[in-house]
Design an enzyme around this catalytic site. Structure first.
Site, short mmCIF file in Angstrom:
data_model
loop_
_atom_site.label_atom_id
_atom_site.label_comp_id
_atom_site.label_asym_id
_atom_site.label_seq_id
_atom_site.Cartn_x
_atom_site.Cartn_y
_atom_site.Cartn_z
N THR A 151 0.83 -1.21 0.00
CA THR A 151 0.00 0.00 0.00
C THR A 151 0.86 1.26 0.00
N GLY A 190 2.85 -2.67 8.55
CA GLY A 190 3.14 -2.85 9.96
C GLY A 190 4.62 -3.10 10.18
N GLU A 433 -6.01 -5.98 4.03
CA GLU A 433 -6.07 -7.20 3.21
C GLU A 433 -7.19 -7.13 2.19
C1 LIG Z 1 -8.03 -9.60 14.56
C2 LIG Z 1 -7.17 -10.75 14.09
C3 LIG Z 1 -7.55 -11.24 12.72
C4 LIG Z 1 -6.58 -12.28 12.15
C5 LIG Z 1 -5.22 -11.67 11.87
C6 LIG Z 1 -4.54 -12.24 10.66
C7 LIG Z 1 -3.15 -11.67 10.50
C8 LIG Z 1 -3.20 -10.16 10.32
C9 LIG Z 1 -1.92 -9.52 10.73
C10 LIG Z 1 -1.70 -8.23 10.50
C11 LIG Z 1 -2.76 -7.34 9.91
C12 LIG Z 1 -2.30 -6.47 8.79
C13 LIG Z 1 -2.26 -7.19 7.47
C14 LIG Z 1 -2.77 -6.31 6.37
C15 LIG Z 1 -1.78 -6.16 5.25
C16 LIG Z 1 -2.37 -5.52 4.04
O1 LIG Z 1 -3.35 -4.85 4.07
S1 LIG Z 1 -1.49 -5.90 2.62
C17 LIG Z 1 -2.29 -4.97 1.37
C18 LIG Z 1 -3.64 -5.55 1.04
N1 LIG Z 1 -4.14 -4.92 -0.14
C19 LIG Z 1 -5.12 -5.44 -0.88
O2 LIG Z 1 -5.73 -6.44 -0.56
C20 LIG Z 1 -5.42 -4.72 -2.17
C21 LIG Z 1 -6.78 -5.10 -2.70
N2 LIG Z 1 -6.82 -4.95 -4.15
C22 LIG Z 1 -6.70 -6.06 -4.97
O3 LIG Z 1 -6.58 -7.20 -4.57
C23 LIG Z 1 -6.75 -5.79 -6.46
O4 LIG Z 1 -6.41 -4.46 -6.74
C24 LIG Z 1 -8.16 -6.08 -7.04
C25 LIG Z 1 -8.40 -7.55 -6.97
C26 LIG Z 1 -9.20 -5.32 -6.27
C27 LIG Z 1 -8.21 -5.61 -8.47
O5 LIG Z 1 -7.05 -6.12 -9.09
P1 LIG Z 1 -6.87 -5.88 -10.65
O6 LIG Z 1 -5.50 -6.23 -11.03
O7 LIG Z 1 -7.35 -4.52 -10.99
O8 LIG Z 1 -7.78 -7.03 -11.21
P2 LIG Z 1 -9.21 -6.94 -11.85
O9 LIG Z 1 -9.12 -6.20 -13.14
O10 LIG Z 1 -10.24 -6.50 -10.86
O11 LIG Z 1 -9.42 -8.48 -12.13
C28 LIG Z 1 -8.60 -9.12 -13.11
C29 LIG Z 1 -8.72 -10.60 -12.92
O12 LIG Z 1 -7.84 -10.99 -11.86
C30 LIG Z 1 -8.53 -11.78 -10.92
N3 LIG Z 1 -7.92 -11.61 -9.61
C31 LIG Z 1 -7.79 -10.45 -8.92
N4 LIG Z 1 -7.14 -10.67 -7.75
C32 LIG Z 1 -6.84 -11.98 -7.71
C33 LIG Z 1 -6.16 -12.81 -6.76
N5 LIG Z 1 -5.70 -12.35 -5.61
N6 LIG Z 1 -6.03 -14.14 -7.08
C34 LIG Z 1 -6.54 -14.61 -8.24
N7 LIG Z 1 -7.20 -13.89 -9.19
C35 LIG Z 1 -7.34 -12.58 -8.91
C36 LIG Z 1 -9.94 -11.26 -10.97
O13 LIG Z 1 -10.84 -12.22 -10.46
C37 LIG Z 1 -10.11 -11.06 -12.48
O14 LIG Z 1 -10.33 -12.29 -13.07
P3 LIG Z 1 -11.31 -12.34 -14.36
O15 LIG Z 1 -10.73 -11.34 -15.34
O16 LIG Z 1 -11.21 -13.77 -14.80
O17 LIG Z 1 -12.65 -11.94 -13.87
C1 LIG Z 2 -4.69 -1.52 10.46
C2 LIG Z 2 -4.18 -1.58 9.04
C3 LIG Z 2 -3.03 -2.30 8.76
C4 LIG Z 2 -2.52 -2.33 7.46
N1 LIG Z 2 -1.35 -3.01 7.21
C5 LIG Z 2 -0.85 -3.00 5.94
C6 LIG Z 2 0.38 -3.66 5.67
O1 LIG Z 2 1.00 -4.22 6.57
N2 LIG Z 2 0.87 -3.62 4.40
C7 LIG Z 2 0.21 -2.99 3.37
O2 LIG Z 2 0.69 -2.99 2.24
N3 LIG Z 2 -0.99 -2.35 3.61
C8 LIG Z 2 -1.51 -2.35 4.86
N4 LIG Z 2 -2.70 -1.71 5.11
C9 LIG Z 2 -3.34 -0.93 4.03
C10 LIG Z 2 -4.60 -1.60 3.53
O3 LIG Z 2 -4.27 -2.73 2.78
C11 LIG Z 2 -5.38 -0.56 2.71
O4 LIG Z 2 -5.84 0.42 3.60
C12 LIG Z 2 -6.55 -1.22 1.99
O5 LIG Z 2 -6.08 -2.03 0.94
C13 LIG Z 2 -7.53 -0.18 1.42
O6 LIG Z 2 -6.88 0.73 0.56
P1 LIG Z 2 -6.96 2.31 0.87
O7 LIG Z 2 -6.70 2.52 2.29
O8 LIG Z 2 -6.12 2.99 -0.15
O9 LIG Z 2 -8.50 2.66 0.60
P2 LIG Z 2 -9.12 3.00 -0.86
O10 LIG Z 2 -8.79 1.93 -1.82
O11 LIG Z 2 -8.79 4.39 -1.21
O12 LIG Z 2 -10.69 2.86 -0.50
C14 LIG Z 2 -11.39 3.98 0.00
C15 LIG Z 2 -12.85 3.80 -0.38
O13 LIG Z 2 -12.95 3.72 -1.81
C16 LIG Z 2 -13.72 2.59 -2.18
N5 LIG Z 2 -13.23 1.99 -3.43
C17 LIG Z 2 -11.94 1.87 -3.82
N6 LIG Z 2 -11.87 1.20 -4.99
C18 LIG Z 2 -13.14 0.87 -5.33
C19 LIG Z 2 -13.73 0.15 -6.41
N7 LIG Z 2 -12.98 -0.37 -7.40
N8 LIG Z 2 -15.07 -0.02 -6.40
C20 LIG Z 2 -15.83 0.48 -5.40
N9 LIG Z 2 -15.34 1.19 -4.36
C21 LIG Z 2 -14.02 1.37 -4.33
C22 LIG Z 2 -13.52 1.61 -1.04
O14 LIG Z 2 -14.62 0.68 -1.00
C23 LIG Z 2 -13.46 2.51 0.17
O15 LIG Z 2 -14.79 2.76 0.61
C24 LIG Z 2 -3.22 -1.65 6.42
C25 LIG Z 2 -4.39 -0.95 6.69
C26 LIG Z 2 -4.88 -0.91 8.00
C27 LIG Z 2 -6.14 -0.16 8.30
#
Ligand SMILES: CCCCCCCC/C=C\CCCCCC(=O)SCCNC(=O)CCNC(=O)[C@H](O)C(C)(C)COP(=O)(O)OP(=O)(O)OC[C@H]1O[C@@H](n2cnc3c(N)ncnc32)[C@H](O)[C@@H]1OP(=O)(O)O
Ligand SMILES: Cc1cc2nc3c(=O)[nH]c(=O)nc-3n(C[C@H](O)[C@H](O)[C@H](O)COP(=O)(O)OP(=O)(O)OC[C@H]3O[C@@H](n4cnc5c(N)ncnc54)[C@H](O)[C@@H]3O)c2cc1C
Length: 615
Positions: A151, A190, A433
């Site tokens: 991110t 993190g 995530e």
């Molecule tokens: C309280 C305790 C709970 C338990 C704790 C567990 C441990 C937690 C520990 C620490 C917490 C902190 C961790 C958090 C870390 C993070 O946040 S890391 C960052 C996370 N960020 C995201 O998840 C980003 C989300 N965005 C996306 O995944 C992608 O941008 C998207 C999927 C929304 C869009 O991707 P894009 O490239 O634009 O694809 P599309 O055009 O939408 O789709 C194209 C095709 O690709 C397929 N696809 C997309 N993603 C995947 C995938 N992951 N795997 C397989 N396929 C995928 C999609 O289905 C499309 O397929 P078709 O074209 O066939 O439809």
């Molecule tokens: C506690 C915490 C821990 C984290 N840890 C990590 C980490 O360790 N590593 C890491 O890489 N990231 C980490 N993140 C980041 C996290 O993965 C992002 O915050 C998350 O992916 C959302 O992206 P954003 O914050 O840019 O929100 P945005 O993507 O800007 O979303 C903002 C709003 O826009 C809307 N929106 C965005 N795109 C669309 C769409 N295509 N269609 C409809 N609505 C849409 C969303 O639904 C949301 O309401 C962490 C976040 C938090 C809160």
């Protein structure tokens, strides 16, 4: 001498109609697994230095972090020493699968959490064999501490929009990492700010000016001896948050930072010395770490929800309030049907999420094994299901944990109840995530494709098969489980069909497919919610439902006792096993530094001169 258990709780435990230990064993996966978990918890929680003399809520932001690092080191060593060498990997995994051991030590999560939850999984899933061997040796021995930096300040959801660049230099066989804008700074990872010294960076790869998509790179950003940021690296902490305040979320900017070619994790795509780019069999394999964590989160929600309802149900058995009948004394608040309605769904949902997590974990393991053999057929379904279940379980858990808090009245608002902190932990998972709306739309994308395939007579995958059953719209609800499931299938089918009809209507009106999708997206999210059972429909079986509440009532304390959370893991004045709520609330209140003296210095400095008109 152990403290006297609250009489009401004693009565509740005598009323219980089932064998609590049997349910605990079932949840753990057998009596031996329960024994292993308890043994692990006994060993680790008897370690000195794991607990706070002063409750961490009275520490400063900086002191909280420093204290958490101190505990993380002690905790990690204790976990390593507690490992039973005679246990199999699976037995070890089972022992920790349901244990919230870390929650006994970290109310707001650990500064090491990303190392274990994402840095190591990213190496395992994205590194080639040689890289995996080298980096896993260092990472698993904690010689290095890592995080996952995807991110950016300007992009979290839209991965393809990430601005951090990795430009290959064939002359020196290096990648040059650069943050071209402020919005390109990595923001949120993190442990990034002051704890980790390595990270997996997701960056946009360019070779000879050509884009090669988002790729994973393992990057050292702090000196291993001095911990100073390396040249070309800008680092810092992003500031105080609703929760996660000991996770050390940070920012990182690159200024033409060079890394060797072998630092690109090359399991899926490769860059040869001369700059030849060998494409991944599927560009989405790069997103694999996120799929894994989404699966882990579902199980995490089950455990955190179980913890919150344990606190709230035990408190509700102890708390007596108001008058249900004249001259009958104050009843336990658990006898109010509204209180049962608020809490029992939380018990049921935790069990549902536990079973769902086990099912999803098996699906993940099968698909991952297939991927290793080059079979990518089931990856899209795993992605769609993992998106949906992560979104639904985190949304429902946040709602039900908040409901557990508010069901405890004012005492639920105390940090000493631990319910606010549990809410802070679980609600974060609605965002990280993959933000939940975005993930639900990913599932909707698969549902729409599946319905189109069903309508053209194609066979569907098992989880989508309900879209090919022509369920009669005149289906009569009945109260059997089969009837309820049939009802859900009918509603789910109808939601997807309605969203599709809506999109086709917009296209016929002249909108392009993207605008038609956007206009129908509220319906599309609703259709995804019905892919997994949601609570709203149960309400339509209200009479059955209220009858069920009455059946659960005598067993409510037994049901939460079966989660088998020891007091240190609940970390709550309201949820302890002995039910000594009021004594604990007072004990914790007296730990407030403000209670060290009867008159605070602000009286003499400000209040007195103010009240005497001298300020
Ligand atoms: C309280 C305790 C709970 C338990 C704790 C567990 C441990 C937690 C520990 C620490 C917490 C902190 C961790 C958090 C870390 C993070 O946040 S890391 C960052 C996370 N960020 C995201 O998840 C980003 C989300 N965005 C996306 O995944 C992608 O941008 C998207 C999927 C929304 C869009 O991707 P894009 O490239 O634009 O694809 P599309 O055009 O939408 O789709 C194209 C095709 O690709 C397929 N696809 C997309 N993603 C995947 C995938 N992951 N795997 C397989 N396929 C995928 C999609 O289905 C499309 O397929 P078709 O074209 O066939 O439809
Ligand atoms: C506690 C915490 C821990 C984290 N840890 C990590 C980490 O360790 N590593 C890491 O890489 N990231 C980490 N993140 C980041 C996290 O993965 C992002 O915050 C998350 O992916 C959302 O992206 P954003 O914050 O840019 O929100 P945005 O993507 O800007 O979303 C903002 C709003 O826009 C809307 N929106 C965005 N795109 C669309 C769409 N295509 N269609 C409809 N609505 C849409 C969303 O639904 C949301 O309401 C962490 C976040 C938090 C809160």
């Amino acid at each position: 001498m152990s403290a006297k258990v609250n009489d009401d709780l004693l009565t509740e435990r005598r009323k219980c109609e089932f064998n609590v230990e049997e349910l605990t064993n079932y949840l753990d996966g057998g009596a031996q697994a329960t024994q292993n978990r308890r043994k692990l918890e006994d060993k680790v929680l008897s370690t000195k230095g794991l607990f706070d003399e002063v409750p961490e809520e009275y520490l400063s932001h900086k002191e909280k972090y420093e204290n958490a690092v101190r505990k993380a080191v002690v905790y990690y060593k204790a976990m390593k020493e507690a490992e039973d060498p005679n246990q199999t990997e699976q037995e070890r995994a089972n022992a920790t699968y349901r244990s919230l051991l870390h929650a006994a030590v970290f109310k707001d999560n650990s500064p090491f959490s990303l190392h274990l939850a994402m840095f190591i999984p990213a190496i395992l899933g994205q590194a080639d064999e040689e890289q995996k061997k080298y980096w896993m040796k260092r990472a698993s021995k904690m010689e290095i501490i890592g995080t996952y930096a995807q991110t950016e300040l300007g992009h979290g959801t839209f991965i393809r929009g990430l601005e951090t660049t990795a430009t290959y230099d064939p002359k020196t066989e290096e990648f040059v990492l650069h943050s071209p804008t402020l919005t390109a700074y990595k923001w949120w990872p993190g442990s990034l700010a002051h704890t980790a010294n390595y990270c997996v960076v997701m960056a946009h790869l360019y070779i000879n000016g050509k884009s090669c998509g988002i790729q994973p790179f393992i990057v050292q950003f702090r000196d291993e001896e001095t911990h100073q940021p390396l040249p070309g690296i800008k680092l810092g902490e992003i500031g105080a948050k609703l929760g996660f305040n000991t996770v050390n979320n940070g920012f990182l900017g690159f200024d033409q930072h060079r890394i060797p070619r072998n630092r690109m994790l090359m399991k899926n795509a490769q860059v040869l010395k001369d700059g030849t780019f060998k494409r991944s069999p599927n560009s989405k394999l790069t997103y694999g770490t996120m799929v894994y964590v989404r699966v882990v989160i579902v199980n995490g929600m089950a455990n955190q929800l179980a913890r919150a309802v344990t606190i709230a149900v035990r408190y509700s058995a102890v708390r007596r309030q108001s008058e249900l009948k004249p001259d009958a004394g104050e009843p336990q608040i658990l006898d109010y049907v509204t209180q049962q309605h608020k809490l029992f769904i939380g018990i049921a949902s935790s069990h549902a999420f536990t079973l769902t997590a086990k099912w999803l974990t098996r699906m993940y393991q099968k698909v991952t094994a297939d991927l290793e053999k080059g079979n990518l057929d089931e990856l899209p379904e795993l992605h769609a299901i993992a998106c949906c279940l992560k979104a639904v379980t985190t949304t429902d858990t946040s709602v039900l944990v908040e409901r557990s808090r508010t069901s405890c009245g004012g005492h639920g608002y105390m940090l000493s109840s631990n319910l606010p902190q549990i809410y802070g932990l679980v609600t974060a998972a609605c965002t990280y995530e993959g933000e939940n709306t975005v993930l639900m739309l990913q599932t909707a994308r698969s549902l729409v494709k599946a319905l189109e395939q069903a309508q053209s007579g194609k066979r569907l995958s098992p989880t989508m098969s309900y879209l090919s059953e022509k369920v009669s719209s005149r289906l009569k609800w009945d109260n059997s489980i089969d009837g309820i499931v049939k009802g859900f299938r009918r509603v789910a089918y109808g939601k997807v069909e309605s969203a599709m009809r809506s999109m086709r209507k917009y296209v016929r009106s002249g909108l392009g497919p993207e605008d038609a999708w956007n206009m129908s997206s509220v319906q599309l999210v609703a259709a995804s919610e019905y892919t997994s059972i949601s609570e709203a429909d149960i309400r339509q079986l209200q009479d059955t439902y209220e009858d069920l509440l009455g059946k659960i009532r005598p067993n409510a304390v037994g049901l939460v006792d079966a989660f088998d959370f020891r007091d240190q893991i609940l970390n709550s004045t309201l949820g302890a096993y002995d039910g000594r709520v009021y004594e604990r609330l007072m004990e914790e209140a007296l730990k407030s530094p403000l209670n060290a003296e009867p008159v605070n210095q602000s009286f003499h400095k400000y209040l007195k001169p103010f009240m005497q008109g001298k300020l």
